[in-house]
Enzyme design. Structure first.
Site, PDB file in Angstrom:
ATOM      1  N   ASP A 187       0.845  -1.198   0.000  1.00  0.00           N
ATOM      2  CA  ASP A 187       0.000   0.000   0.000  1.00  0.00           C
ATOM      3  C   ASP A 187       0.881   1.249   0.000  1.00  0.00           C
ATOM      4  O   ASP A 187       2.096   1.165   0.196  1.00  0.00           O
ATOM      5  CB  ASP A 187      -0.948   0.013   1.212  1.00  0.00           C
ATOM      6  CG  ASP A 187      -0.233  -0.378   2.493  1.00  0.00           C
ATOM      7  OD1 ASP A 187       0.930   0.024   2.686  1.00  0.00           O
ATOM      8  OD2 ASP A 187      -0.844  -1.082   3.319  1.00  0.00           O
ATOM      9  N   ASP A 214       1.275   5.030   1.570  1.00  0.00           N
ATOM     10  CA  ASP A 214       0.838   5.999   2.574  1.00  0.00           C
ATOM     11  C   ASP A 214       1.443   7.359   2.281  1.00  0.00           C
ATOM     12  O   ASP A 214       2.572   7.468   1.815  1.00  0.00           O
ATOM     13  CB  ASP A 214       1.279   5.540   3.968  1.00  0.00           C
ATOM     14  CG  ASP A 214       0.599   4.241   4.364  1.00  0.00           C
ATOM     15  OD1 ASP A 214      -0.557   4.031   3.967  1.00  0.00           O
ATOM     16  OD2 ASP A 214       1.237   3.422   5.057  1.00  0.00           O
ATOM     17  N   ASP A 218       9.356   3.457  13.192  1.00  0.00           N
ATOM     18  CA  ASP A 218      10.005   2.334  13.879  1.00  0.00           C
ATOM     19  C   ASP A 218      11.426   2.052  13.399  1.00  0.00           C
ATOM     20  O   ASP A 218      12.378   2.134  14.173  1.00  0.00           O
ATOM     21  CB  ASP A 218       9.124   1.065  13.847  1.00  0.00           C
ATOM     22  CG  ASP A 218       8.569   0.729  12.473  1.00  0.00           C
ATOM     23  OD1 ASP A 218       8.932   1.412  11.490  1.00  0.00           O
ATOM     24  OD2 ASP A 218       7.775  -0.229  12.373  1.00  0.00           O
TER      25      ASP A 218
HETATM   26  P1  ATP Z   1       3.879  -3.284   5.092  1.00  0.00           P
HETATM   27  O1  ATP Z   1       4.553  -3.567   3.807  1.00  0.00           O
HETATM   28  O2  ATP Z   1       3.767  -4.472   5.956  1.00  0.00           O
HETATM   29  O3  ATP Z   1       2.612  -2.507   4.973  1.00  0.00           O
HETATM   30  P2  ATP Z   1       4.810  -0.854   6.301  1.00  0.00           P
HETATM   31  O4  ATP Z   1       6.182  -0.389   6.627  1.00  0.00           O
HETATM   32  O5  ATP Z   1       4.027  -0.051   5.323  1.00  0.00           O
HETATM   33  O6  ATP Z   1       4.937  -2.357   5.857  1.00  0.00           O
HETATM   34  P3  ATP Z   1       2.657  -0.380   8.123  1.00  0.00           P
HETATM   35  O7  ATP Z   1       2.236  -1.201   9.294  1.00  0.00           O
HETATM   36  O8  ATP Z   1       1.756  -0.245   6.950  1.00  0.00           O
HETATM   37  O9  ATP Z   1       4.061  -0.971   7.666  1.00  0.00           O
HETATM   38  O10 ATP Z   1       3.041   1.061   8.702  1.00  0.00           O
HETATM   39  C1  ATP Z   1       3.356   2.149   7.862  1.00  0.00           C
HETATM   40  C2  ATP Z   1       4.487   2.969   8.467  1.00  0.00           C
HETATM   41  O11 ATP Z   1       4.112   3.497   9.743  1.00  0.00           O
HETATM   42  C3  ATP Z   1       5.756   2.177   8.739  1.00  0.00           C
HETATM   43  O12 ATP Z   1       6.564   2.105   7.590  1.00  0.00           O
HETATM   44  C4  ATP Z   1       6.390   2.975   9.849  1.00  0.00           C
HETATM   45  O13 ATP Z   1       7.057   4.109   9.327  1.00  0.00           O
HETATM   46  C5  ATP Z   1       5.203   3.477  10.639  1.00  0.00           C
HETATM   47  N1  ATP Z   1       4.870   2.574  11.753  1.00  0.00           N
HETATM   48  C6  ATP Z   1       3.984   1.537  11.715  1.00  0.00           C
HETATM   49  N2  ATP Z   1       3.915   0.926  12.902  1.00  0.00           N
HETATM   50  C7  ATP Z   1       4.739   1.561  13.732  1.00  0.00           C
HETATM   51  C8  ATP Z   1       5.113   1.423  15.117  1.00  0.00           C
HETATM   52  N3  ATP Z   1       4.590   0.445  15.862  1.00  0.00           N
HETATM   53  N4  ATP Z   1       6.012   2.300  15.623  1.00  0.00           N
HETATM   54  C9  ATP Z   1       6.535   3.285  14.859  1.00  0.00           C
HETATM   55  N5  ATP Z   1       6.242   3.467  13.574  1.00  0.00           N
HETATM   56  C10 ATP Z   1       5.360   2.632  13.002  1.00  0.00           C
HETATM   57 MG    MG Z   2       2.024  -0.370   4.781  1.00  0.00          MG
END
Ligand code: ATP
Ligand code: MG
Length: 476
Positions: free
Chosen positions: A81, A83, A162
């Site tokens: 996705d 963001d 994170d």
């Molecule tokens: P995925 O491919 O699994 O979606 P993602 O990195 O996009 O990986 P998401 O859970 O969609 O993960 O979260 C989007 C963003 O929000 C992350 O890339 C990170 O920057 C931030 N984020 C998400 N969860 C946390 C957390 N628990 N603590 C700090 N930052 C977070």
């Molecule tokens: Mg994501």
């Protein structure tokens, strides 16, 4: 090549490196990677996300692609996705888009809708990362963030993310990538690297430990040393996380297409024991060539396979496997105490599911199908008579049969039994009748048959040539 040279040059001149992580949040100018020096291209960003980025920008706001989307594009893979992060407040975002809804009480987010597609737009947040709790930041005694709904600058937004690789921003203004936290260097080195002080960041949100394992598995990255050591120390903090949230995380861990690798990593880091303590206890007792480990690895591999083929997967099946090792043990014990199979399962399931629920809460709607998968197992031991049709007509037959295959793989039941059930589904009706009416094979030594019917009991013969293929609707 040019990109590589540029990165080499920057490492030599010290503009890159691990300045981001581990220094507790010292601020410096970001590293800006201009468009010619990275591979993120607008043609890899879906039109809806581009539209949102451009519209916010035209309305006078900063707008960036951020997080997993940028990370995955930099790695040359397709993001799940996209963001968007902006300095516009949620209400301001809503004014820019007619197709926009604000969601969330804790963190207000804007969802911009395009049919079924949603682009999530988040206002820059700040106030985390061990700083003085400014504004609306609430922590408990242990440092866990209970609320951090405070807006901030882009820089603050980067530092509260994170991992360094998740803290990169792609600018729609000049197509550069902006890196406050050393994420580019960690992409190059293929490292999962927690931003900021390890203890502070894991205490704020222990789920970050699970995320470290998940990203390491998904991206095939190593976990940076301090980030990994911290997991060893702080894994028990997961006990504080709401079981419902841990269920959601489990779906991401095991049902996103790389569960097999994630499962081994979680065990290696002692995280699995925090999620499924009773299962881990059985795995430990059985050792590395135990049947339960084979069963779970195969369950994960099958799930990954299905995900890669776009076939459906259900948490009911996954949890049937995850909880099976202690359930199987409990069953054996209660059977040895003389309980009937039904009663033994009833009691074991109640106590094991109840205990597991304290850690990872399986929603109610998955519990009945999970139990049915278990309940049907003893019925596979009977291969004669109309019970076979009944079983094959059961709504949970297919899942239970898949589970039987897992048990055969683990050496819990004879492979020959599993093969019989495979074959009986493949052949035509006449052949099925022959199989089902054939004399029962002798129960083999070691074949666990807690509920097998007394063999050779008088059976009523089925009339041949019956029109029904499935189980009888009524008993005649
Ligand atoms: P995925 O491919 O699994 O979606 P993602 O990195 O996009 O990986 P998401 O859970 O969609 O993960 O979260 C989007 C963003 O929000 C992350 O890339 C990170 O920057 C931030 N984020 C998400 N969860 C946390 C957390 N628990 N603590 C700090 N930052 C977070
Ligand atoms: Mg994501």
């Amino acid at each position: 090549m040019r990109k590589l040279l540029n990165l080499m040059f920057q490492s030599l001149t010290g503009q890159t490196g691990s300045r981001g992580a581990g220094n507790g949040g010292a601020r410096a100018e970001p590293r800006v990677i201009p468009r010619p020096d990275h591979i993120v291209s607008r043609k890899d960003i879906p039109p809806h996300a581009l539209k949102v980025l451009y519209r916010l920008n035209k309305a006078g706001y900063q707008s960036y692609l951020v997080g997993g989307g940028v990370r995955d594009l930099l790695l040359g893979s397709e993001p799940k996705d996209f963001d968007v992060a902006t300095d516009a407040r949620p209400e301001q975002v809503r004014k820019v888009f007619s197709n926009c809804r604000l969601i969330g009480r804790r963190f207000r987010l804007a969802h911009v809708h395009f049919g079924r597609d949603i682009i999530e737009v988040a206002t820059f947040r700040g106030g985390s990362n061990g700083e003085e709790g400014a504004g609306d930041v609430v922590q408990d005694k242990g440092g866990r963030l209970l609320r951090d709904n405070v807006y901030g600058t882009m820089e603050e937004d980067a530092w509260r993310r994170d991992f360094t690789i998740n803290g990169l921003y792609y600018s729609i203004d000049d197509f550069s990538i902006i890196d406050y936290v050393g994420g580019m260097a960690d992409i190059e080195r293929r490292l999962i690297h927690l931003i900021g002080d390890v203890e502070t960041r894991y205490r704020e949100d222990p789920v970050r430990m699970l995320r470290a394992a998940r990203f390491a598995a998904k991206l095939d990255f190593d976990i940076e040393r301090a980030t990994a050591e911290g997991i060893g120390r702080f894994a028990p903090l997961l006990a504080e996380i709401a079981p419902a949230r841990l269920f959601d995380e489990c779906l991401k861990l095991f049902m996103a297409g790389y569960g097999r690798v994630t499962f081994d990593l979680l065990r290696e880091y002692g995280l699995f024991a925090e999620l499924f303590p009773a299962t881990e206890a059985v795995l430990q007792a059985e050792g590395d060539d135990g049947g339960s480990l084979r069963l779970l690895r195969q369950a994960m591999a099958n799930t990954d396979q299905r995900v890669s083929e776009g076939r459906p997967v259900t948490p009911a099946f996954l949890f049937a496997a995850l909880l099976w090792p202690p359930v199987r043990e409990g069953l054996q014990q209660r059977r040895a105490e003389g309980l009937s199979p039904g009663e033994a399962l009833q009691r074991t399931a109640a106590s094991e599911v109840g205990a597991a629920d304290q850690r990872v809460a399986l929603p109610k709607r998955f519990r009945i199908p999970m139990r049915e998968i278990w309940q049907l197992q003893p019925r596979f031991e009977r291969r004669q008579g109309k019970r076979v049709w009944h079983l094959m007509g059961h709504p949970r037959f297919r899942a239970a049969y898949d589970f039987l295959l897992l048990r055969a793989h683990a050496g819990e039941v004879e492979q020959e039994l599993a093969d019989w059930w495979t074959r009986v589904q493949e052949v035509d009706r006449g052949e099925q009748e022959t199989m089902i009416n054939a004399p029962a094979p002798q129960a083999r030594e070691g074949e666990s048959a807690p509920a097998s019917a007394p063999q050779g009991r008088p059976r009523r013969r089925r009339r041949r040539g019956g029109r029904r293929r499935g189980p009888p609707q009524t008993e005649s």
